[in-house]
Write an enzyme that holds these catalytic residues in place. Structure first.
Site, PDB file in Angstrom:
ATOM      1  N   GLY A  10      -4.371   5.236  24.063  1.00 13.71           N
ATOM      2  CA  GLY A  10      -3.771   5.104  22.730  1.00 13.71           C
ATOM      3  C   GLY A  10      -3.529   6.457  22.103  1.00 13.71           C
ATOM      4  N   GLY A  12      -2.613   6.791  18.816  1.00 13.49           N
ATOM      5  CA  GLY A  12      -2.639   6.656  17.353  1.00 13.49           C
ATOM      6  C   GLY A  12      -3.401   7.828  16.773  1.00 13.49           C
ATOM      7  N   ASN A  37      -0.260   5.891  26.570  1.00 13.93           N
ATOM      8  CA  ASN A  37       0.264   5.252  25.350  1.00 13.93           C
ATOM      9  C   ASN A  37       1.485   4.433  25.720  1.00 13.93           C
ATOM     10  OD1 ASN A  37      -0.011   5.011  22.419  1.00 13.93           O
ATOM     11  ND2 ASN A  37       1.999   5.964  22.309  1.00 13.93           N
ATOM     12  N   GLU A 169       1.716  -0.434  -0.887  1.00 14.24           N
ATOM     13  CA  GLU A 169       2.664   0.657  -0.616  1.00 14.24           C
ATOM     14  C   GLU A 169       4.026   0.115  -0.189  1.00 14.24           C
ATOM     15  OE1 GLU A 169       0.673   3.642   1.950  1.00 14.24           O
ATOM     16  OE2 GLU A 169       0.434   4.702   0.051  1.00 14.24           O
ATOM     17  N   ASP A 297      -9.266   2.176  14.489  1.00 14.75           N
ATOM     18  CA  ASP A 297      -9.353   0.760  14.120  1.00 14.75           C
ATOM     19  C   ASP A 297     -10.143  -0.086  15.124  1.00 14.75           C
ATOM     20  OD1 ASP A 297      -7.862   1.362  11.920  1.00 14.75           O
ATOM     21  OD2 ASP A 297      -6.113   0.172  12.461  1.00 14.75           O
ATOM     22  N   GLN A 314      -7.716   8.369   7.690  1.00 16.68           N
ATOM     23  CA  GLN A 314      -8.592   9.497   7.384  1.00 16.68           C
ATOM     24  C   GLN A 314      -9.813   9.535   8.295  1.00 16.68           C
ATOM     25  OE1 GLN A 314     -11.031  11.114   3.452  1.00 16.68           O
ATOM     26  NE2 GLN A 314      -9.746   9.322   3.268  1.00 16.68           N
ATOM     27  N   LYS A 373      -0.145  12.671  -2.636  1.00 21.64           N
ATOM     28  CA  LYS A 373       0.149  11.831  -1.465  1.00 21.64           C
ATOM     29  C   LYS A 373       0.968  12.620  -0.438  1.00 21.64           C
ATOM     30  CE  LYS A 373       0.414   7.755   0.555  1.00 21.64           C
ATOM     31  NZ  LYS A 373      -0.790   7.047   0.999  1.00 21.64           N
TER      32      LYS A 373
END
Lengths: 409, 409
Positions: A10, A12, A37, A169, A297, A314, A373
């Site tokens: 992965g 990510g 990936n 968002e 995750d 984060q 942001k």
């Protein structure tokens, strides 16, 4: 001595940061690193709400992996992981099988449907470049479809399930985008509805103080967003959603941002999981298989207070940095460094020029928060690709002019 | 004396040119002219193949009616015609009823399906701003949909039924557009198919000499267009087309440009029609109702040799000019002037920088023909709106940057 084999699954946040950090720390001959990936690009999940709504080009949400990794140190394989065999230290890909000494699993999340019937079939999720290109097109398609007969007002109803981080968002961008589509398609803006449905009693990311939530909801309401709080989605159908209170909302577009779970390959591989995620030790390793690091995750990291940290970009980035270092220490036989999460805050965008959030303990909102942001986004791009990447994705970025290739004059 | 009432139905080529010419010829007090159209804009049907394929913005194919007419001389009503009652000299609109002394019917065409099952349900036609915005979005939606699974190759198959004027011009644009979409959606161009199916043995507009047809087909084949000539479409289904030879082509997009017929309101009103069109006298009036002028695709004009002229923009514009003048002569009790078609030629675009055609008797092809095509387009814009319109729709035209409204930097 044969070099150790590290396989990273992965690209990510967790996986790519592990890879990028590792290539800085290691010598090419001491370890053979393979990054797997399914796409040949890394994408910034936290940026996907914009291309999903059509307010930014999807190219600004992704980077070619070849631009991020040093191919003399890291071997990149574009393939899909079929199965992890932790007992045999093997990973089965679509077209080959890899063996490893150390594995890093950063395979991300899957949509959590909570068993809501029809959700998988009829709702779209903001979770990949492919999915957001689809969502963007779907939204515009609904306007085009509406105009064929001007009868199906439900095509102009957009239901977003979940008013947490991603939902909020996305809704903020959507509320910016739809008036533009109204002009393009000669549609009366009064016919358009954005309905954000949330099972919990408050909107916006959990943990924001009450006054910021109020502020944020007011910003959104002024843009025309309708909230249905404390309201569950009972079922999704091809032409709308059934709410917990029995109301059926006819809608041509249903976006689900109500929750994610860890990649199901972990459970299939025999890892102990909670909602698909694996609780990791102080060094972000599986308790069952200490040669397997798990990031992002797919992992559950407990706070010193014994509560799981929420999974987000984060923490995944910090996990990547820690994992790279601990891989190096493992290879060199040094003691590992425990992971310590440095929470810097949360800022949620509310569309153009508006955001709310917390920096450590300080509340921010409005234009200033929107600027923060951007700084957060820029900081990440700088971390993975340095100044040139910040430049290319944020300054001289890809404009939304796809169709311009063939504009004639 | 009460001023005569003239009602013009439809603001297509025939109707809008009648209105524009009429307002130059008449004094406001001698006649009350009402123009009825279901949109508040006029569109250039001959330009629709570009926005349909996505190679030009649909704004460049339309003009607000308010910009073309002098509202002191012509009353514009945005409404849909429900019924024409020629015996009573009335027209029933969606929300009012108009009476007239003289009527001009320029209600355009409808798709001719030739009874092909499923065509009306599953094929799209290039016949309005709404339809081409839909087609453009549908095409891009297919790419987005394909990328969700990368399994449904049929989403990348585009079947165009009919290789006449509209079919050819659209296919030329589509062949230009699809490689752009392949880049935007990371799709291998080799997976994309454009299949142009035509029942007659040759492609391109009828009447072109053999060598130009050969040239044009070669241009199209080089762009990847596959032709299936002498092949009828037997049935359309939601997932593809069944050909006369028994072959089923799975396709996500089916465009039908195989034929048009006159607006069905004429037949409903009791006019004698052939394929929905009314044969008109030398002054473009109905033989049954001489107070009804019929222009454009609703009319059949016979050549001196006794053959019907093909309906197209060129003849409609000339009909509009003639009708305006004859309305004036009628009002002033002067003898009418018979319509004489001045055929200037035909040029069909084959996509960017390529065209073929005939100017009077001279063959043109390639870049020169493409330039002539632009001159023809400019000439029409000049006719209806003067230099400013040419300027705005062809020089400083609307770029395809819809999504740019919200691009941020």
């Amino acid at each position: 001595m044969k070099p150790a084999k590290v396989v990273i699954l992965g690209a990510g946040y967790g996986g790519i940061v592990t890879a990028i950090r590792l290539q800085k720390l290691i010598r090419a001959e001491e370890v053979k690193v393979t990054l797997v990936n399914k796409h040949d690009y890394h994408y910034m999940t936290t940026h996907l709400h914009m291309p999903a709504a059509g307010t930014d080009h999807h190219e600004n949400a992704r980077v070619a992996i070849s631009e991020l990794i040093n191919e003399r140190k890291i071997h990149f394989v574009k393939s899909t992981v079929q199965q992890i065999l932790p007992e045999e230290k093997k990973v089965i890909l679509a077209d080959e099988t890899l063996t490893y000494d150390y594995l890093v699993v950063g395979l991300g999340s899957e949509t959590e449907t909570f068993g809501i019937p029809g959700l998988r079939e009829h709702a779209m999720s903001i979770n990949s470049i492919n999915s957001v290109r689809f969502i963007r097109q779907h939204i515009e398609y609904m306007f085009a479809k509406y105009k064929l007969t001007s009868k199906h007002k439900e095509y102009l109803t957009f239901v977003v399930g979940g008013a947490g981080f991603t939902g909020t968002e996305f809704v903020g961008e959507l509320a910016d985008r739809l008036p533009v589509l109204c002009r393009t398609y000669d549609v009366d803006p009064a016919l358009v509805q954005i309905i954000n449905v949330e099972a919990s009693p408050t909107a916006l990311p959990p943990g924001l103080p009450h006054d910021l939530v109020e502020y944020g909801m007011e910003v959104m309401r002024r843009k025309g967003v309708q909230y249905k709080l404390s309201t569950a989605i009972k079922a999704c159908e091809s032409d709308g959603v059934l709410l917990g209170d029995g109301q059926f909302i006819p809608a041509g577009t249903i976006i689900w941002s109500g929750g994610v779970r860890g990649n199901s390959l972990l459970q299939q591989a025999g890892f102990d999981v909670q909602r698909g995620r694996v609780r990791v030790d102080d060094y972000l390793r599986s308790f069952q298989y200490p040669d397997v690091f798990i990031t992002g995750d797919c992992s559950i990291v407990m706070s010193p207070e014994g509560m799981p940290y929420p999974a987000n970009a984060q923490i995944a980035v910090q996990q990547g940095c820690n994992t790279a270092r601990n891989l190096l220490y493992t290879l060199r036989g040094k003691p590992l460094r425990p992971f310590a999460y440095d929470y810097k805050g949360t800022v949620a965008s509310l569309g153009r020029g508006e955001a709310v959030g917390i920096l450590k303990v300080k509340k921010v909102k409005g234009k200033f928060a929107a600027l923060i942001k951007k700084v957060i986004d820029a900081r990440y791009l700088f971390l993975i690709g340095g100044i040139p990447l910040v430049w290319r994705k944020m300054i001289f970025k890809q404009k939304i002019t796809t169709r311009n290739h063939h504009v004639r004059s």
